[in-house]
Design a protein around this motif. Structure first.
Motif, PDB file in Angstrom:
ATOM      1  N   ALA A  33       0.841  -1.205   0.000  1.00 35.41           N
ATOM      2  CA  ALA A  33       0.000   0.000   0.000  1.00 35.41           C
ATOM      3  C   ALA A  33       0.874   1.252   0.000  1.00 35.41           C
ATOM      4  O   ALA A  33       0.591   2.226  -0.707  1.00 35.41           O
ATOM      5  N   GLY A  34       1.959   1.229   0.763  1.00 35.05           N
ATOM      6  CA  GLY A  34       2.868   2.367   0.820  1.00 35.05           C
ATOM      7  C   GLY A  34       3.436   2.681  -0.560  1.00 35.05           C
ATOM      8  O   GLY A  34       3.471   3.834  -0.988  1.00 35.05           O
ATOM      9  N   ARG A  35       3.865   1.634  -1.254  1.00 33.50           N
ATOM     10  CA  ARG A  35       4.403   1.837  -2.607  1.00 33.50           C
ATOM     11  C   ARG A  35       3.351   2.442  -3.521  1.00 33.50           C
ATOM     12  O   ARG A  35       3.619   3.377  -4.271  1.00 33.50           O
ATOM     13  N   GLU A  36       2.132   1.905  -3.432  1.00 32.71           N
ATOM     14  CA  GLU A  36       1.076   2.399  -4.327  1.00 32.71           C
ATOM     15  C   GLU A  36       0.743   3.858  -4.055  1.00 32.71           C
ATOM     16  O   GLU A  36       0.476   4.629  -4.980  1.00 32.71           O
ATOM     17  N   ILE A  37       0.737   4.231  -2.788  1.00 33.29           N
ATOM     18  CA  ILE A  37       0.404   5.628  -2.450  1.00 33.29           C
ATOM     19  C   ILE A  37       1.482   6.571  -2.994  1.00 33.29           C
ATOM     20  O   ILE A  37       1.191   7.624  -3.561  1.00 33.29           O
ATOM     21  N   LEU A  38       2.758   6.178  -2.846  1.00 29.30           N
ATOM     22  CA  LEU A  38       3.831   7.025  -3.379  1.00 29.30           C
ATOM     23  C   LEU A  38       3.746   7.123  -4.906  1.00 29.30           C
ATOM     24  O   LEU A  38       3.957   8.195  -5.481  1.00 29.30           O
ATOM     25  N   GLU A  39       3.439   6.002  -5.544  1.00 26.67           N
ATOM     26  CA  GLU A  39       3.281   6.039  -7.000  1.00 26.67           C
ATOM     27  C   GLU A  39       2.158   6.980  -7.400  1.00 26.67           C
ATOM     28  O   GLU A  39       2.267   7.716  -8.377  1.00 26.67           O
ATOM     29  N   ALA A  40       1.090   6.967  -6.595  1.00 24.78           N
ATOM     30  CA  ALA A  40      -0.035   7.867  -6.891  1.00 24.78           C
ATOM     31  C   ALA A  40       0.377   9.324  -6.733  1.00 24.78           C
ATOM     32  O   ALA A  40      -0.016  10.179  -7.534  1.00 24.78           O
ATOM     33  N   CYS A  41       1.192   9.616  -5.708  1.00 25.39           N
ATOM     34  CA  CYS A  41       1.679  10.999  -5.531  1.00 25.39           C
ATOM     35  C   CYS A  41       2.412  11.474  -6.779  1.00 25.39           C
ATOM     36  O   CYS A  41       2.178  12.580  -7.276  1.00 25.39           O
ATOM     37  N   VAL A  42       3.311  10.626  -7.266  1.00 29.48           N
ATOM     38  CA  VAL A  42       4.087  11.010  -8.446  1.00 29.48           C
ATOM     39  C   VAL A  42       3.173  11.145  -9.657  1.00 29.48           C
ATOM     40  O   VAL A  42       3.273  12.104 -10.435  1.00 29.48           O
ATOM     41  N   ALA A  43       2.225  10.207  -9.797  1.00 28.45           N
ATOM     42  CA  ALA A  43       1.309  10.256 -10.942  1.00 28.45           C
ATOM     43  C   ALA A  43       0.449  11.524 -10.908  1.00 28.45           C
ATOM     44  O   ALA A  43       0.051  12.039 -11.952  1.00 28.45           O
ATOM     45  N   LEU A  44       0.186  12.045  -9.724  1.00 28.60           N
ATOM     46  CA  LEU A  44      -0.621  13.267  -9.597  1.00 28.60           C
ATOM     47  C   LEU A  44       0.238  14.530  -9.755  1.00 28.60           C
ATOM     48  O   LEU A  44      -0.217  15.637  -9.494  1.00 28.60           O
ATOM     49  N   GLY A  45       1.476  14.366 -10.156  1.00 26.53           N
ATOM     50  CA  GLY A  45       2.337  15.533 -10.362  1.00 26.53           C
ATOM     51  C   GLY A  45       3.091  15.933  -9.115  1.00 26.53           C
ATOM     52  O   GLY A  45       3.581  17.053  -9.003  1.00 26.53           O
ATOM     53  N   GLY A  46       3.199  15.025  -8.163  1.00 31.06           N
ATOM     54  CA  GLY A  46       3.852  15.346  -6.902  1.00 31.06           C
ATOM     55  C   GLY A  46       5.223  14.724  -6.768  1.00 31.06           C
ATOM     56  O   GLY A  46       5.901  14.478  -7.753  1.00 31.06           O
ATOM     57  N   SER A  47       5.598  14.446  -5.524  1.00 28.52           N
ATOM     58  CA  SER A  47       6.949  14.001  -5.250  1.00 28.52           C
ATOM     59  C   SER A  47       6.944  12.977  -4.116  1.00 28.52           C
ATOM     60  O   SER A  47       5.920  12.710  -3.489  1.00 28.52           O
ATOM     61  N   LEU A  48       8.112  12.380  -3.868  1.00 30.89           N
ATOM     62  CA  LEU A  48       8.201  11.248  -2.945  1.00 30.89           C
ATOM     63  C   LEU A  48       8.312  11.652  -1.483  1.00 30.89           C
ATOM     64  O   LEU A  48       8.012  10.860  -0.599  1.00 30.89           O
ATOM     65  N   THR A  49       8.823  12.830  -1.238  1.00 32.18           N
ATOM     66  CA  THR A  49       9.034  13.201   0.160  1.00 32.18           C
ATOM     67  C   THR A  49       8.941  14.702   0.335  1.00 32.18           C
ATOM     68  O   THR A  49       9.480  15.471  -0.474  1.00 32.18           O
ATOM     69  N   GLY A  50       8.247  15.114   1.373  1.00 33.40           N
ATOM     70  CA  GLY A  50       8.158  16.530   1.688  1.00 33.40           C
ATOM     71  C   GLY A  50       9.142  16.931   2.751  1.00 33.40           C
ATOM     72  O   GLY A  50       9.662  18.031   2.756  1.00 33.40           O
ATOM     73  N   GLU A  51       9.440  15.983   3.670  1.00 28.69           N
ATOM     74  CA  GLU A  51      10.282  16.371   4.796  1.00 28.69           C
ATOM     75  C   GLU A  51      10.959  15.204   5.502  1.00 28.69           C
ATOM     76  O   GLU A  51      11.801  15.419   6.360  1.00 28.69           O
ATOM     77  N   HIS A  52      10.615  13.970   5.152  1.00 28.03           N
ATOM     78  CA  HIS A  52      11.210  12.835   5.867  1.00 28.03           C
ATOM     79  C   HIS A  52      12.443  12.272   5.175  1.00 28.03           C
ATOM     80  O   HIS A  52      13.168  11.478   5.766  1.00 28.03           O
ATOM     81  N   GLY A  53      12.670  12.647   3.958  1.00 25.43           N
ATOM     82  CA  GLY A  53      13.817  12.110   3.229  1.00 25.43           C
ATOM     83  C   GLY A  53      13.508  10.793   2.532  1.00 25.43           C
ATOM     84  O   GLY A  53      12.458  10.188   2.749  1.00 25.43           O
TER      85      GLY A  53
END
Lengths: 490, 490
Positions: free
Chosen positions: A412-432
């Protein structure tokens, strides 16, 4: 002990046997500065990211920048890899000692060295706790703006490594916007001083490059930080919405109306339930979501701004807007927000806090993705996050003894990150990126980009001994090809 | 024609004869995209820094990012060095073609490609003029914050190269705080896209590294910029002081009182005289200095803040505070400030605008240093600068036909920069190092630091062909050792 540490097998011994290494390290930092008993080393087998674990062979706790340099010179002479660590509050596994037998903790470098009130800057050692900085300058009406939720524990060195954010990022920016200079001990043991005096830095922005480099360039031992004036006054509002969508629309509406709140945080129903169970403070556990909104600045004009924020919320169907009437009420609201992670700990034996970013307008979309992932993988996922920045923090609850559930959390974690990128976003805001998100780096960067970053790293760490196996999925290549001697010993 | 171009002798021919090169370049960019007639090339022999001059052999003006890449691939195949150029408004000689036969101008890459109002970002080509960005989004209530005085002419590509500032830096930061991503054509002709979607960037901050790299990593062809909401309202004040010291004290007092004006500019008597001679707008030419102070934000609360600013000024013995009553008066005040350089042009045939930074509290000290240097070297030096940032801009007046005066200008300039560093400041706030301040880099950086920067550069430009002989006093070493073939041809 973890049942699911896939990385444990990666972990290799140092070229020099651990007992001999401990003796040499004790000669530098004293008898109480070296930890090498297996039961004590367990304390260091993970940071705030607990899905993977690996204990180091030796932990060294120097007390001064000079001792850090001496330790790194010894490790350089023996070509031993190391991982830096601050308070261990990181959330991406950045301090996991993968193929790094030695952990160098900077938590004892805890001196505030100089305060310059007139020019608003402070020089601190890397182990100084974030909250102490503001405590030290509060009497002068100043503060250090970046305030991660781990503020009472996390260190400036860790903040610099991870380019930490916090709830007030929306108005004040992240760590890189507040670091004027750093002292960096290179893996060779050489000490370099970058920036420090004023905001402007000629030449390439090396300070900016070091901030967020996750310990892969060496160990930061000192930092010169920018201070800002503590806001004269605050208005803190709790807005209760029937749904996450309505709350998201209000977020966009507030920004569109031209206001920049100091903080704009969202908490969903599962978080509210956890908080209420833990603290019994009358939070609306039947709400879809609440927004914690803070305005700050000169007292004049704050009330009309708060009224405009409330009007936007009403326009988006808010059920109720509470305004903190005094500092005690403000503190109570923030206590909820900042202790949300602790409260969640009561809901399940384990949890994993994810980090990811989407453009602010895509917050409703990513929340739908998260809800769908929770359903698909039969997981409970709570959301408490920096809505104003689009910086999400889904908290995935699980029981580490349930291996199938752990596998579903990772998926689920992988899928959520993939969705962030697909929505024009990025992998990390502050945790590295750490070790948690290395596998997703190719979603954002091509092979050439990653290769360029690895070459950049080599400028500071040609042997790849500083926090190896982090950030870059192919960092291993760099390490293996560049340190044949250490490689051969493994 | 310059009598004092010490660098002219450095300038060497390309490996390929200019006529053949022009023919190949015309095949890429069309007949009107190549300039190689000597009289036309004179236009390109300097930028806003006129103390040194050298014309390129060929100027190429591509119209698209793809044409830039094609040009750089050709230059890579022939191992020819090049210098990028935007509008040529730079003030540190960054576009001087030293040992770079080809100049690549990005001014025809002038398309605004996309505007995303909801997420407040815009994608522009490198040749888009700074002012056009704000013009394009004004109808949406947005603006692009960095506003150099050359705003009506300078391009975003140049702003990115030099990390440009402007009067509103105090509140809004410099270019690097507003660039979300760049498209960079490497000297090899490869195109890399860095960042772009959201503020947060995982891995090393390559965008931050490219901003301010002064064209030494290649040519930026596109940038994604952050937009901010245009302030709802302004209060613009002109405070007239008897002395520079009193004005400086007021600057410190305003900041200490917790206000962050959008701009806090100082102009000294010589500037006031020049402005008055040029524009006849009733400026107090007998004053010691004036401050131009602008507050912005929600209309509510601006008047009380303006009153607090005025109170601080009165506390520091201000003679008079004028408040712009409407947009026309505000525009008139800003017109003075932004046209100060033009007005100074009437006082002497030539002038050189210096850049340097001191901690804000040291502004009175550096102004004394400047006055002493003026007296010692028998020069007229006017001051108009960003007092709130401690970013000084002494304007040294001279006549380029007077070789002795030119030598005195160069000496005074060096002394002022040395004084900035000695006061705990830096060499450049917003104009870059270019060729002007290379010699002073060792005041701030040791040989190891400079060597590390040169190695960083080599990650992007291993042959040292992008804007050679800039920033680093020893950059020549890098070029000579890395490009034996081109070196041999010189």
């Amino acid at each position: 002990m973890s049942l699911y540490s896939e990385r444990r097998g990666d972990y290799k011994s140092a070229a020099m046997p651990a007992p001999a290494l401990s003796t040499r390290l004790r000669a530098i930092v004293g008898a109480d500065g070296v930890v090498d008993r297996p039961e004590t080393l367990l304390v260091y087998e993970c940071d705030g990211y607990t899905l993977e674990r690996a204990a180091p062979e030796v932990v060294v706790l120097p007390r001064t920048p000079a001792e850090v340099a001496a330790v790194l010179r010894l490790l350089a002479a023996e070509r031993i890899a190391f991982v830096p660590r601050g308070a261990g509050t990181g959330l991406s596994g950045g301090t996991l000692p993968v193929q790094a037998p030695v952990m160098v903790c900077t938590s004892r470098l805890n001196r505030i060295e100089a305060i310059d009130v007139a020019n608003r800057r402070i020089v601190v050692q890397a182990g100084v706790v974030n909250q102490w900085v503001t405590n030290a300058v509060r009497a002068h009406g100043l503060c250090y703006a970046p305030d991660p939720s781990s503020q009472p524990a996390c260190t400036i060195g860790g903040n610099v490594a991870e380019n930490s954010g916090g709830p007030h990022t929306l108005k004040y920016g992240v760590t890189t916007n507040h670091v004027l200079g750093v002292e960096l001990v290179l893996p060779s043991g050489e000490v370099v001083v970058l920036g420090g005096a004023v905001e402007e830095r000629p030449g390439y922005d090396l300070v900016g490059l070091v901030v967020g480099s996750e310990g892969t360039f060496g160990i930061v031992t000192r930092a010169t930080l920018r201070l800002v004036r503590a806001p004269e006054a605050y208005r803190t509002l709790l807005a209760v919405f029937e749904s996450v969508d309505a709350a998201s629309e209000a977020v966009s509406g507030i920004i569109a109306a031209g206001m920049i709140p100091a903080a704009l945080e969202m908490m969903d129903r599962l978080i509210l339930e956890a908080l209420e169970q833990a603290y019994h403070i009358g939070l609306p556990t039947d709400a879809g979501a609440v927004l914690l909104i803070e305005l700050d600045g000169p007292a004049v004009g704050l009330d009309p701004q708060a009224e405009r924020v409330a009007a936007v919320c009403r326009h988006n169907g808010v059920r109720e807007v509470r305004v903190a009437r005094d500092e005690a009420e403000r503190a109570a609201l923030w206590k909820c927000r900042k202790r949300a992670f602790g409260a969640v700990g009561r809901l399940a034996p384990n949890y994993c806090t994810q980090d990811g970013v989407v453009p602010r307008t895509r917050v409703p979309d990513i929340l739908r993705h998260i809800a769908a992932a929770a359903e698909r993988h039969r997981l409970r996922i709570a959301n408490v996050f920096h809505a104003g920045d689009g910086n999400i923090h889904p908290i995935l609850l699980f029981d580490e003894r349930d291996r199938d559930e752990v596998a579903r959390v990772l998926a689920a974690g992988r899928e959520i990150l993939e969705a962030c990128v697909a929505l024009g976003g990025s992998l990390t805001g502050e945790h590295g990126i750490g070790i948690e998100k290395m596998g997703q780096m190719p979603l954002l960067f091509g092979p050439d980009d990653l290769a360029a970053m690895v070459r950049l790293r080599a400028v500071f760490d040609p042997e790849g001994r500083a926090n190896p196996h982090k950030i870059f999925p192919d960092a291993k290549v760099c390490v293996e090809t560049r340190t044949p001697r250490r490689q051969a010993a493994m």
